[in-house]
Design an enzyme around this catalytic site. Sequence first.
Site, short mmCIF file in Angstrom:
data_model
loop_
_atom_site.label_atom_id
_atom_site.label_comp_id
_atom_site.label_asym_id
_atom_site.label_seq_id
_atom_site.Cartn_x
_atom_site.Cartn_y
_atom_site.Cartn_z
N GLU A 106 -6.05 -40.64 -41.15
CA GLU A 106 -6.12 -39.20 -40.99
C GLU A 106 -5.62 -38.49 -42.25
OE1 GLU A 106 -4.73 -35.82 -37.71
OE2 GLU A 106 -4.07 -37.90 -37.49
N GLY A 142 -1.56 -31.05 -33.75
CA GLY A 142 -0.82 -30.78 -32.53
C GLY A 142 0.24 -31.83 -32.23
N ALA A 143 -0.02 -33.10 -32.62
CA ALA A 143 0.92 -34.18 -32.29
C ALA A 143 1.48 -34.89 -33.51
CB ALA A 143 0.24 -35.20 -31.37
N SER A 144 0.90 -34.67 -34.69
CA SER A 144 1.42 -35.36 -35.89
C SER A 144 1.22 -34.48 -37.11
CB SER A 144 0.71 -36.70 -36.09
OG SER A 144 -0.66 -36.51 -36.43
N THR A 145 1.91 -34.84 -38.18
CA THR A 145 1.73 -34.16 -39.46
C THR A 145 1.60 -35.21 -40.54
OG1 THR A 145 2.60 -32.45 -40.95
CG2 THR A 145 4.21 -33.93 -39.97
N GLN A 146 0.77 -34.93 -41.55
CA GLN A 146 0.50 -35.88 -42.62
C GLN A 146 0.74 -35.24 -43.97
OE1 GLN A 146 -0.80 -37.04 -39.13
NE2 GLN A 146 -2.19 -35.56 -40.04
#
Length: 499
Positions: free
Chosen positions: A169, A208-212
Site C-alpha cells: 500500500e 481509516g485503519a492504517s497510515t503509511q
Amino acid sequence: MKRVQNTRKPRWAWKDVGAPQASGGHSTLPLCFVPSCSGVMCTYGIVLDAGSSHTSMFIYKWPADKENDTGIVGQHSSCDVPGGGISSYADNPSGAGQSLVGCLDQALQDVPKERHASTPLYLGATAGMRLLNLTNPEASTSVLTAVTHTLTQYPFDFRGARILSGQEEGVFGWVTANYLLENFIKYGWVGRWFRPRKGTLGAMDLGGASTQITFETTSPAEDRASEVHLRLYGQHYRVYTHSFLCYGRDQVLQRLLASALQTHSFHPCWPRGFSTHVLLGDVYQSPCTMAQRPQTFNSSASVSLSGSSDPHLCQDLVSGLFSFSSCPFSRCSFNGVFQPPVAGNFIAFSAFFYTVDFLQTSMGLPVATLQQLEAAAVNVCNQTWAQLQARVPGQPAQLADYCAGAMFVQQLLSRGYGFDEGAFGGVIFQKKAADTAVGWALGYMLNLTNLIPADPPGLRKGTNFSSWVVLLLLFASALLAALVLLLRQVHSAKLPSTI
C-alpha cells in the site's frame, strides 16, 4: 514481500531485501502531460480500492496505441460505493458483493462496450480487511469470495481480489504520486522521453485503519523489512516504507474514545456542548482497542459521554498513542520502528489532506508551519459545539472529531515521523495530481498491467536549466553573428565599384 501475482510476466524489477519546492498546506503540484483519447481509441483499467471505511472505484484510461509507452495513464472517472468498507460485512458477506453493484453498473457506461472484455478489473483491500483477517480469517475469506462472485458477473477482464500488505500500500502510493508528477520520466519538447533531475517525492497516506510513510533513501535500512528496491524506466530506486496498523484516522478515534472512557468521565477532544451515547461493544470490538478492553464489560451497554473542549488534555490523550521508550536501532519513528531521517519533499494525501483542508478552508486557519498547524489544532479544540456548527454550516457527520484528527496529524508528523520546521516546509497536502486521485490504486494497476517497464524506452538524459540557458545564449549569439554578417554583405554589394 512477495511479488504481486500477475497473468503476464511483470516488468517491474521489484526486489524485497528483507521481509518542486513546496510549503506546508499551500502549494499546488505541477500537472503532468496526459495525452487525450476518447472512446475505443483508449485502453481502460478499473481498480476498486476497498478501504476500511469505504470502497472507491477508479477507472483509468490511456491511448490504445501506447500500451507500454510510459507516463500517459490518467483517471477517466470514479465512483464511491455507498455504505462502509467490505470488512464491515463480516457477518453478511453477500452484502459486500452487493454493495459494489452500483459502481460496477456505472463502469458499464463509462467504459465503451467494445472495450469491456479487454478492460482489466482489480480489487485491492487494505487495512480494514487486514484487521479482519487477523481476528476472523474465515470471515475475511467469505467476504473476498462474495466480492469475487459479484465481480465475475461483469464482462470485464477480472484479474482478482486480494488483501494488500501495508508495504505494498505504501509503495504503490509512492509510485502513483511520482508517476503523476513525472518524476520518473517526462516527455520533452524534442519528442523524446527523458529522466528529470528533480528527484522523487515522499508519500504519506492516512487511511481509516492504517497510515503509511514512504520515501527514497540513499542508505541501506537497518531494518531490511522496511526496504524495497524498484527498477523503473531503467533507474534503480531504494525506498523506505512502513505501514502502521491501527494508526488510521478511524481507528485512532476509537482508541482515543476508549482512553477517554478509561481516564475521564468526558472526552477532552470533543467540543463542549456535544454529547452522545456510546455503545461499549462498538468501542472494544476492534483489535486496535484490545489492549484497552476491560476484563469484564457488557457489550450491549451504552454510556453517555460529553465533550469538554480541552486542547491540553486532548493533546495528552493523543500523545499516549505513541511510544518512544525504546528503539533497537540507531533511530526510530515510534513504537520501536526503524526510520531514517525524512528527506526531500513529501505529498500527504487521503485523511492528511482532508484534515488540513478543513483547517484551512472551513476554519480559515494557516497551516504553513508546524507551529501554525499546532495552533490550528488547539484553535479547533477550543471551539464549543455551537461555535463549530456556526463556523461549518451543514453539520458534517464527523465535525466533532476534527479536533482529535488535527491533533493526531500534528503529533504524527512532528513527534512520530520527526518533521522539523525545515522539513515540514517541503510537505504538500493534496488530494489530486493531474486530475487523478493520489493513492495506491493507480500504482497497483500500473504494476499489474506492466505499464511501467523496468527498461528505459529510448530515454534521453535530462539537461539541467543552466545548460539550456548556455545553449540558448550560444544559439542566439550565432544567429546574431550570422545576421550581422549577412547585413554587411548586403551593404557591400550596394556600394559603387571604384577603379
